[in-house]
Design a protein around this motif. Sequence first.
Motif, PDB file in Angstrom:
ATOM      1  N   VAL A  51       0.861  -1.172   0.000  1.00 61.54           N
ATOM      2  CA  VAL A  51       0.000   0.000   0.000  1.00 61.54           C
ATOM      3  C   VAL A  51       0.898   1.223   0.000  1.00 61.54           C
ATOM      4  O   VAL A  51       1.707   1.415   0.907  1.00 61.54           O
ATOM      5  CB  VAL A  51      -0.919   0.007   1.242  1.00 61.54           C
ATOM      6  N   THR A  52       0.770   2.041  -1.014  1.00 67.08           N
ATOM      7  CA  THR A  52       1.556   3.271  -1.089  1.00 67.08           C
ATOM      8  C   THR A  52       0.589   4.442  -1.139  1.00 67.08           C
ATOM      9  O   THR A  52      -0.433   4.393  -1.834  1.00 67.08           O
ATOM     10  CB  THR A  52       2.446   3.293  -2.344  1.00 67.08           C
ATOM     11  N   PRO A  53       0.893   5.499  -0.384  1.00 64.83           N
ATOM     12  CA  PRO A  53      -0.009   6.652  -0.390  1.00 64.83           C
ATOM     13  C   PRO A  53       0.062   7.387  -1.726  1.00 64.83           C
ATOM     14  O   PRO A  53       1.068   7.319  -2.439  1.00 64.83           O
ATOM     15  CB  PRO A  53       0.515   7.522   0.748  1.00 64.83           C
TER      16      PRO A  53
END
Length: 86
Positions: A51-53
């Motif tokens: 999960v990457t912002p």
Amino acid sequence: MLTGTAHAPTETCPHLDGWTHTAGDSRCNRCGTRRFTDYRAVRPPGLPRAVTPSARDAAAADRAAARNVALKVATGTRWTRRRTGS
């Protein structure tokens, strides 16, 4: 799959009659109390998703961190936590 805690017997049992061991748990031969012996982590199959912002969220986090540092420096607030209670 087993969930929850061990079975609480209705009587006080010192568990001296021995234990029957099966895969993942042991059971008292007298009162039936179960002790779980296999505490491996439960993971779904496959690799976890990374999960990457978003760029917008990452920039907002950077601005918030910079603001917090600037406020600490400007007010001369200590960087350590205060001890509370005992």
